[in-house]
Design an enzyme around this catalytic site. Structure first.
Site, PDB file in Angstrom:
ATOM      1  N   TYR A 158    -149.823  43.419  -0.976  1.00 36.35           N
ATOM      2  CA  TYR A 158    -148.551  43.178  -1.666  1.00 36.35           C
ATOM      3  C   TYR A 158    -147.938  44.490  -2.131  1.00 36.35           C
ATOM      4  O   TYR A 158    -146.750  44.761  -1.911  1.00 36.35           O
ATOM      5  CB  TYR A 158    -148.778  42.239  -2.856  1.00 36.35           C
ATOM      6  CG  TYR A 158    -147.573  42.131  -3.767  1.00 36.35           C
ATOM      7  CD1 TYR A 158    -146.503  41.300  -3.445  1.00 36.35           C
ATOM      8  CD2 TYR A 158    -147.498  42.886  -4.947  1.00 36.35           C
ATOM      9  CE1 TYR A 158    -145.408  41.216  -4.264  1.00 36.35           C
ATOM     10  CE2 TYR A 158    -146.392  42.802  -5.774  1.00 36.35           C
ATOM     11  CZ  TYR A 158    -145.356  41.966  -5.425  1.00 36.35           C
ATOM     12  OH  TYR A 158    -144.249  41.900  -6.236  1.00 36.35           O
ATOM     13  N   HIS A 201    -145.545  50.200  -8.823  1.00 35.37           N
ATOM     14  CA  HIS A 201    -146.601  49.193  -8.690  1.00 35.37           C
ATOM     15  C   HIS A 201    -147.912  49.966  -8.612  1.00 35.37           C
ATOM     16  O   HIS A 201    -148.054  50.857  -7.770  1.00 35.37           O
ATOM     17  CB  HIS A 201    -146.453  48.389  -7.392  1.00 35.37           C
ATOM     18  CG  HIS A 201    -145.290  47.474  -7.389  1.00 35.37           C
ATOM     19  ND1 HIS A 201    -145.373  46.173  -7.796  1.00 35.37           N
ATOM     20  CD2 HIS A 201    -144.002  47.670  -7.023  1.00 35.37           C
ATOM     21  CE1 HIS A 201    -144.200  45.602  -7.671  1.00 35.37           C
ATOM     22  NE2 HIS A 201    -143.344  46.484  -7.216  1.00 35.37           N
ATOM     23  N   HIS A 252    -139.216  51.567 -10.555  1.00 36.56           N
ATOM     24  CA  HIS A 252    -140.476  51.108 -11.136  1.00 36.56           C
ATOM     25  C   HIS A 252    -141.651  51.518 -10.248  1.00 36.56           C
ATOM     26  O   HIS A 252    -141.453  52.009  -9.143  1.00 36.56           O
ATOM     27  CB  HIS A 252    -140.478  49.589 -11.369  1.00 36.56           C
ATOM     28  CG  HIS A 252    -140.395  48.787 -10.122  1.00 36.56           C
ATOM     29  ND1 HIS A 252    -139.212  48.544  -9.458  1.00 36.56           N
ATOM     30  CD2 HIS A 252    -141.353  48.160  -9.409  1.00 36.56           C
ATOM     31  CE1 HIS A 252    -139.441  47.802  -8.391  1.00 36.56           C
ATOM     32  NE2 HIS A 252    -140.737  47.560  -8.327  1.00 36.56           N
TER      33      HIS A 252
END
Length: 93
Positions: free
Chosen positions: A86, A25, A23
């Site tokens: 993050y 981000h 994936h």
């Protein structure tokens, strides 16, 4: 590089990006008159086309490079710096 090129073409700013094995981000800033769905569709569709042109064996190895799903949330009570941190730390998790 591909995602940054698409973002520039679509007038979207990528503030943070981390590519994981399964994936991605991505923290973006864009004109609120644009729709998030269209931006995500462009990122996925254009990048898939470019990658399949550059690496033809992907056509036979994977039925699709991206799923249709995605998760999105907006910056509200959390600062941009917290979100960037993050995302940048995802490879350390």
């Amino acid at each position: 590089e591909i995602l940054f090129d698409i973002a520039k073409e679509k007038d979207v700013e990528i503030k943070a990006l981390e590519i994981m094995p399964d994936h991605v981000h991505i923290f973006i800033d864009f004109d609120p008159r644009l729709t998030l769905h269209k931006i995500i569709k462009d990122f996925k569709g254009i990048s898939a086309r470019i990658l399949r042109e550059e690496f033809p064996y992907l056509k036979s190895k994977l039925p699709s490079l991206w799923t249709r799903s995605y998760f999105a949330c907006s910056v509200g009570h959390i600062s941009e710096e917290t979100i960037k941190e993050y995302i940048e730390n995802q490879k350390n998790v």
